[in-house]
Write a protein that holds these residues in place. Structure first.
Motif, PDB file in Angstrom:
ATOM      1  N   HIS A 103       1.170  -1.213  -0.110  1.00 45.87           N
ATOM      2  CA  HIS A 103       0.041   0.015  -0.047  1.00 45.87           C
ATOM      3  C   HIS A 103       0.937   1.694  -0.061  1.00 45.87           C
ATOM      4  N   PHE A 105       0.131   5.015   1.209  1.00 51.44           N
ATOM      5  CA  PHE A 105      -0.754   6.919   1.040  1.00 51.44           C
ATOM      6  C   PHE A 105       0.078   7.586   1.684  1.00 51.44           C
ATOM      7  N   LYS A 108      -2.919  14.087  -2.456  1.00 50.20           N
ATOM      8  CA  LYS A 108      -3.804  13.674  -3.721  1.00 50.20           C
ATOM      9  C   LYS A 108      -3.600  13.977  -4.964  1.00 50.20           C
ATOM     10  N   ALA A 111      -0.829  11.111  -6.024  1.00 51.51           N
ATOM     11  CA  ALA A 111      -1.558   9.400  -6.194  1.00 51.51           C
ATOM     12  C   ALA A 111      -1.897   8.899  -7.562  1.00 51.51           C
ATOM     13  N   LYS A 115      -0.127   5.724  -8.898  1.00 51.42           N
ATOM     14  CA  LYS A 115      -0.867   4.703  -9.502  1.00 51.42           C
ATOM     15  C   LYS A 115      -0.695   4.305 -10.486  1.00 51.42           C
ATOM     16  N   HIS A 124      -3.518   5.168  -1.569  1.00 48.05           N
ATOM     17  CA  HIS A 124      -4.781   5.350  -0.451  1.00 48.05           C
ATOM     18  C   HIS A 124      -4.372   7.217  -0.811  1.00 48.05           C
ATOM     19  N   VAL A 126      -4.550  10.365   0.685  1.00 52.80           N
ATOM     20  CA  VAL A 126      -5.593  10.903   2.093  1.00 52.80           C
ATOM     21  C   VAL A 126      -4.300  11.753   2.640  1.00 52.80           C
ATOM     22  N   GLU A 148      -8.127   7.562   8.529  1.00 53.95           N
ATOM     23  CA  GLU A 148      -8.196   7.035   7.102  1.00 53.95           C
ATOM     24  C   GLU A 148      -7.154   5.515   7.164  1.00 53.95           C
ATOM     25  N   TRP A 152      -6.807   0.947   8.458  1.00 55.80           N
ATOM     26  CA  TRP A 152      -5.689   0.380   7.658  1.00 55.80           C
ATOM     27  C   TRP A 152      -4.303  -1.198   8.989  1.00 55.80           C
TER      28      TRP A 152
END
Length: 327
Positions: A103, A105, A108, A111, A115, A124, A126, A148, A152
């Motif tokens: 993962h 984190f 924004k 991300a 990805k 994520h 966040v 958030e 997890w």
């Protein structure tokens, strides 16, 4: 009372706490009876065979009884507008050597870029930076970010904090809260890059926590020594300085803890130290292969591509395990 004890013993936090107690006991016992062990680790003498043996001992076998998640669930806390490569490299490396889930984190802004590097990663978006947060909203947003990540947290075997994190004050404050929560849950934490900038200025985040691993380069290490010992690094006192830093800031991940927890061996070394040594051995071998191919053109991605080959050379898949791949 008995029911309450059963509930506590079955919780993830209780299991980690019990393991931590065993790990600490083994570590300090080992240092008392083998005072030269840490010295040899510092000097680098006689480590190669031991390193490879450690790596072989903790590498997960290909086993048909295992399911997704058994070989490790890793989370990287990092990635901002300026820096997206480092968190990707950290997260994809974990998958390349056999972790099941990785993962990231991040903010924004970072991300979609991260990805886009690989669909294998769970991203994520966040985290927040100061430019997008009004002063009056900082408290509520900080609480939301922690919530958030917190939902997890219990799923992870290890956190990697710092790659591509940057030094935005609000973002660092949020990550400080994440580290504090991870400590309360007894989750191993690898601190790298800008995560080291954070803990150097807030030593209490990792001080006294034996499941924290710091990975400084030379300049980061110098700043750490200055912060912890209030002195400069020098060759004459270097081993003693490292030991002093280790005592005040615990520099002591998933496979090593699983291996020792399984009861296959008696605890002769803190599992976090064992994981660090094994990881270093693998990276050295992968870097050597990459340099053979690319020489001066070697990049981080070239080393990552050699991780699987290097691990296979050190820990070959046996005939029994190969048959599983053919089925």
């Amino acid at each position: 009372m008995q029911d309450n004890r059963c509930m506590l013993n079955s919780s993830a936090i209780a299991r980690r706490q019990q393991f931590l107690i065993r790990a600490l006991d083994g570590y300090y016992h080992n240092q008392t009876h083998h005072p030269l062990r840490m010295q040899s680790m510092i000097s680098g003498s006689g480590l190669e065979d031991d390193d490879l043996g450690n790596l072989r001992s903790i590498t997960q076998l290909l086993d048909p009884t295992r399911y997704k998640g058994h070989a490790g669930k890793i989370a990287v806390i990092g990635g901002c507008r300026e820096y997206t490569g480092a968190p990707y490299f950290s997260a994809i490396s974990a998958l390349k050597i056999g972790a099941d889930l990785s993962h990231v984190f991040c903010t924004k802004d970072a991300a979609p870029i991260i990805k886009g590097y690989s669909p294998e990663l769970i991203v994520h978006p966040v985290l927040e930076e100061s430019y997008s947060v009004r002063d009056e909203d900082k408290k509520s947003i900080s609480e939301r970010v922690l919530a958030e990540v917190e939902k997890w947290m219990e799923r992870f075997d290890c956190l990697v904090v710092g790659p591509g994190l940057g030094r935005d004050p609000f973002l660092l404050d949020c990550v400080s809260n994440i580290i504090k929560h991870a400590r309360r849950s007894s989750i191993p934490i690898v601190i790298d890059a800008d995560g080291l900038f954070l803990v150097t200025n807030s030593l209490d985040l990792v001080s006294g926590y034996p499941l924290a691993i710091l990975t400084p380069n030379i300049n980061e290490y110098k700043r750490l020594v200055q912060s912890v010992l209030n002195c400069e690094v020098n060759d004459r006192d270097a081993p003693g300085q490292l030991l002093s830093v280790a005592k005040r800031v615990a520099v002591f991940v998933s496979w090593a803890r699983q291996y020792i927890s399984s009861g296959k061996v008696e605890l002769g070394m803190n599992p976090t130290v064992l994981g660090c040594i094994a990881g270093s051995a693998l990276v050295r071998k992968a870097a050597s292969h990459a340099f053979e191919n690319k020489r001066r053109s070697t990049l981080t991605g070239d080393i990552i591509e050699c991780l699987g080959r290097s691990l296979e050379e050190i820990c070959p898949v046996s005939g029994v395990h190969r048959s599983l791949l053919d089925e």
